[in-house]
Design a protein around this motif. Structure first.
Motif, PDB file in Angstrom:
ATOM      1  N   ALA A  18       0.838  -1.205   0.000  1.00  0.00           N
ATOM      2  CA  ALA A  18       0.000   0.000   0.000  1.00  0.00           C
ATOM      3  C   ALA A  18       0.873   1.255   0.000  1.00  0.00           C
ATOM      4  CB  ALA A  18      -0.934  -0.007   1.204  1.00  0.00           C
ATOM      5  N   ALA A  19       1.963   1.235   0.781  1.00  0.00           N
ATOM      6  CA  ALA A  19       2.863   2.387   0.824  1.00  0.00           C
ATOM      7  C   ALA A  19       3.533   2.619  -0.527  1.00  0.00           C
ATOM      8  CB  ALA A  19       3.907   2.190   1.922  1.00  0.00           C
ATOM      9  N   LEU A  45      -4.880   1.363   2.925  1.00  0.00           N
ATOM     10  CA  LEU A  45      -5.053  -0.051   3.230  1.00  0.00           C
ATOM     11  C   LEU A  45      -6.266  -0.209   4.139  1.00  0.00           C
ATOM     12  CD1 LEU A  45      -3.980  -2.994   3.119  1.00  0.00           C
ATOM     13  CD2 LEU A  45      -2.661  -2.455   5.190  1.00  0.00           C
ATOM     14  N   ILE A  46      -7.226  -1.015   3.696  1.00  0.00           N
ATOM     15  CA  ILE A  46      -8.382  -1.335   4.528  1.00  0.00           C
ATOM     16  C   ILE A  46      -8.194  -2.754   5.043  1.00  0.00           C
ATOM     17  CG2 ILE A  46     -10.879  -1.662   4.634  1.00  0.00           C
ATOM     18  CD1 ILE A  46     -11.127   0.299   2.283  1.00  0.00           C
ATOM     19  N   GLY A  93      -4.367  -5.887  17.901  1.00  0.00           N
ATOM     20  CA  GLY A  93      -3.216  -6.545  17.277  1.00  0.00           C
ATOM     21  C   GLY A  93      -2.724  -5.805  16.047  1.00  0.00           C
ATOM     22  N   LEU A  94      -3.652  -5.313  15.240  1.00  0.00           N
ATOM     23  CA  LEU A  94      -3.277  -4.545  14.045  1.00  0.00           C
ATOM     24  C   LEU A  94      -2.594  -3.239  14.425  1.00  0.00           C
ATOM     25  CD1 LEU A  94      -6.442  -5.128  11.846  1.00  0.00           C
ATOM     26  CD2 LEU A  94      -4.126  -5.962  11.377  1.00  0.00           C
ATOM     27  N   GLU A  95      -3.103  -2.577  15.473  1.00  0.00           N
ATOM     28  CA  GLU A  95      -2.481  -1.339  15.936  1.00  0.00           C
ATOM     29  C   GLU A  95      -1.057  -1.590  16.432  1.00  0.00           C
ATOM     30  OE1 GLU A  95      -6.209   1.423  17.367  1.00  0.00           O
ATOM     31  OE2 GLU A  95      -5.437  -0.072  18.780  1.00  0.00           O
ATOM     32  N   GLY A  96      -0.810  -2.775  16.979  1.00  0.00           N
ATOM     33  CA  GLY A  96       0.538  -3.127  17.418  1.00  0.00           C
ATOM     34  C   GLY A  96       1.520  -3.235  16.262  1.00  0.00           C
ATOM     35  N   VAL A  97       1.010  -3.538  15.070  1.00  0.00           N
ATOM     36  CA  VAL A  97       1.859  -3.659  13.882  1.00  0.00           C
ATOM     37  C   VAL A  97       1.897  -2.354  13.097  1.00  0.00           C
ATOM     38  CG1 VAL A  97       2.183  -4.880  11.687  1.00  0.00           C
ATOM     39  CG2 VAL A  97       1.388  -6.132  13.699  1.00  0.00           C
ATOM     40  N   LEU A  98       0.729  -1.722  12.913  1.00  0.00           N
ATOM     41  CA  LEU A  98       0.607  -0.575  12.009  1.00  0.00           C
ATOM     42  C   LEU A  98       0.499   0.785  12.688  1.00  0.00           C
ATOM     43  CD1 LEU A  98      -2.047  -2.125   9.581  1.00  0.00           C
ATOM     44  CD2 LEU A  98       0.434  -1.960   9.219  1.00  0.00           C
ATOM     45  N   GLY A  99       0.325   0.799  14.010  1.00  0.00           N
ATOM     46  CA  GLY A  99       0.054   2.053  14.695  1.00  0.00           C
ATOM     47  C   GLY A  99      -1.437   2.348  14.631  1.00  0.00           C
ATOM     48  N   PRO A 100      -1.857   3.496  15.134  1.00  0.00           N
ATOM     49  CA  PRO A 100      -3.292   3.794  15.159  1.00  0.00           C
ATOM     50  C   PRO A 100      -3.849   3.991  13.744  1.00  0.00           C
ATOM     51  CG  PRO A 100      -2.018   5.636  16.047  1.00  0.00           C
ATOM     52  CD  PRO A 100      -1.049   4.537  15.759  1.00  0.00           C
ATOM     53  N   PRO A 101      -5.123   3.600  13.538  1.00  0.00           N
ATOM     54  CA  PRO A 101      -5.735   3.817  12.220  1.00  0.00           C
ATOM     55  C   PRO A 101      -5.770   5.309  11.899  1.00  0.00           C
ATOM     56  CG  PRO A 101      -7.181   2.500  13.637  1.00  0.00           C
ATOM     57  CD  PRO A 101      -6.035   2.967  14.471  1.00  0.00           C
ATOM     58  N   GLY A 102      -5.750   5.610  10.641  1.00  0.00           N
ATOM     59  CA  GLY A 102      -5.770   7.009  10.217  1.00  0.00           C
ATOM     60  C   GLY A 102      -5.703   7.104   8.713  1.00  0.00           C
ATOM     61  N   GLY A 103      -4.860   7.989   8.221  1.00  0.00           N
ATOM     62  CA  GLY A 103      -4.761   8.220   6.781  1.00  0.00           C
ATOM     63  C   GLY A 103      -4.214   7.045   5.999  1.00  0.00           C
ATOM     64  N   TRP A 160      -4.259   3.693   6.953  1.00  0.00           N
ATOM     65  CA  TRP A 160      -5.026   2.451   7.032  1.00  0.00           C
ATOM     66  C   TRP A 160      -6.274   2.638   7.887  1.00  0.00           C
ATOM     67  CZ3 TRP A 160      -5.973  -1.020  11.166  1.00  0.00           C
ATOM     68  CH2 TRP A 160      -5.386  -0.669  12.388  1.00  0.00           C
ATOM     69  N   SER A 161      -7.219   1.724   7.682  1.00  0.00           N
ATOM     70  CA  SER A 161      -8.446   1.721   8.474  1.00  0.00           C
ATOM     71  C   SER A 161      -8.861   0.275   8.715  1.00  0.00           C
ATOM     72  CB  SER A 161      -9.557   2.499   7.763  1.00  0.00           C
ATOM     73  OG  SER A 161      -9.817   1.945   6.490  1.00  0.00           O
ATOM     74  N   PHE A 162      -9.836   0.104   9.598  1.00  0.00           N
ATOM     75  CA  PHE A 162     -10.295  -1.225   9.993  1.00  0.00           C
ATOM     76  C   PHE A 162     -11.801  -1.311   9.787  1.00  0.00           C
ATOM     77  CE2 PHE A 162     -11.693  -4.124  13.525  1.00  0.00           C
ATOM     78  CZ  PHE A 162     -11.138  -5.284  13.020  1.00  0.00           C
ATOM     79  N   ARG A 163     -12.239  -2.411   9.198  1.00  0.00           N
ATOM     80  CA  ARG A 163     -13.674  -2.649   8.995  1.00  0.00           C
ATOM     81  C   ARG A 163     -14.035  -4.039   9.489  1.00  0.00           C
ATOM     82  NH1 ARG A 163     -15.611   0.048   4.051  1.00  0.00           N
ATOM     83  NH2 ARG A 163     -14.623   2.089   4.083  1.00  0.00           N
ATOM     84  N   VAL A 164     -15.205  -4.151  10.088  1.00  0.00           N
ATOM     85  CA  VAL A 164     -15.763  -5.437  10.467  1.00  0.00           C
ATOM     86  C   VAL A 164     -16.925  -5.695   9.523  1.00  0.00           C
ATOM     87  CG1 VAL A 164     -16.871  -6.791  12.282  1.00  0.00           C
ATOM     88  CG2 VAL A 164     -15.079  -5.147  12.871  1.00  0.00           C
ATOM     89  N   LEU A 165     -16.893  -6.836   8.853  1.00  0.00           N
ATOM     90  CA  LEU A 165     -17.901  -7.187   7.865  1.00  0.00           C
ATOM     91  C   LEU A 165     -18.740  -8.355   8.351  1.00  0.00           C
ATOM     92  CD1 LEU A 165     -15.513  -7.126   4.769  1.00  0.00           C
ATOM     93  CD2 LEU A 165     -16.883  -5.239   5.667  1.00  0.00           C
ATOM     94  N   ASN A 166     -19.853  -8.586   7.673  1.00  0.00           N
ATOM     95  CA  ASN A 166     -20.757  -9.676   8.013  1.00  0.00           C
ATOM     96  C   ASN A 166     -20.971 -10.556   6.799  1.00  0.00           C
ATOM     97  OD1 ASN A 166     -21.648  -8.699  10.729  1.00  0.00           O
ATOM     98  ND2 ASN A 166     -22.267  -6.954   9.500  1.00  0.00           N
TER      99      ASN A 166
END
Length: 171
Positions: free
Chosen positions: A43-44, A50-51, A93-103, A105-111
């Motif tokens: 992504a970089a 990155l979602i 866990g993702l924040e531990g790898v990527l840092g806080p979500p922001g410009g 990357w972001s996080f989505r929960v799907l169904n």
């Protein structure tokens, strides 16, 4: 002596076949850090958002609603904090790898079913590509694929956009 070929001109090679949309990473409950780092690196390099998408196994998608309306509903209609645990733990866990979500990357929960849910997200965001982890080795993983199917195989059959499969390296 042989003639020297000029380098190929790839300037127009991807015209119309690649969007400027985000990259979507399908994140399993127990993810390898390498999977997330490879996706973030790509992504970089591409200058894409990155979602990171997690498909909640404790939910389903009610597809029979009116056209154009998708309603995610929990299998347990009463709000259950335990049902929110996987997503919050995964985000941590993702924040531990990527840092806080922001410009970046972001996080989505799907169904719903995993490959279809990721495909709907890719369609709605006009994603450039989907990224998933490769098949895990072992009897338990093999049994899961027999019962549920392979997400990577399903995505390559359902999608018109590129699907990048990152091999699983762990035991």
């Amino acid at each position: 002596m042989g003639s020297v070929e000029s380098p190929a001109d790839f300037a127009q090679a991807g015209d119309g076949a690649w969007t400027d949309g985000p990259l979507i990473l399908g994140v399993p409950w127990e993810f390898e850090e390498r999977l997330v780092r490879v996706a973030a690196g790509l992504a970089a390099i591409m200058g894409a958002h990155l979602i990171c998408a997690f498909v909640d196994p404790a939910s389903y998608l009610t597809e029979w609603e009116p056209d154009g309306f998708l309603d995610g509903t929990s299998l347990d209609p009463v709000r259950n904090l335990e049902a929110e645990f996987p997503a919050s733990e995964l985000l941590s866990g993702l924040e531990g790898v990527l840092g806080p979500p922001g410009g970046a990357w972001s996080f989505r929960v799907l169904n719903g079913e995993v490959a279809q849910a990721l495909g709907r997200l890719a369609e709605s965001t006009d994603a450039a590509a989907l990224i998933v982890g490769g098949q895990r080795p072992g009897r338990i993983a093999r049994m899961g694929r027999l019962l549920e199917g392979s997400v990577s195989v399903s995505l390559t059959r359902l999608q018109a956009r590129p699907v990048l499969i990152i091999p699983h390296l762990g035991p």
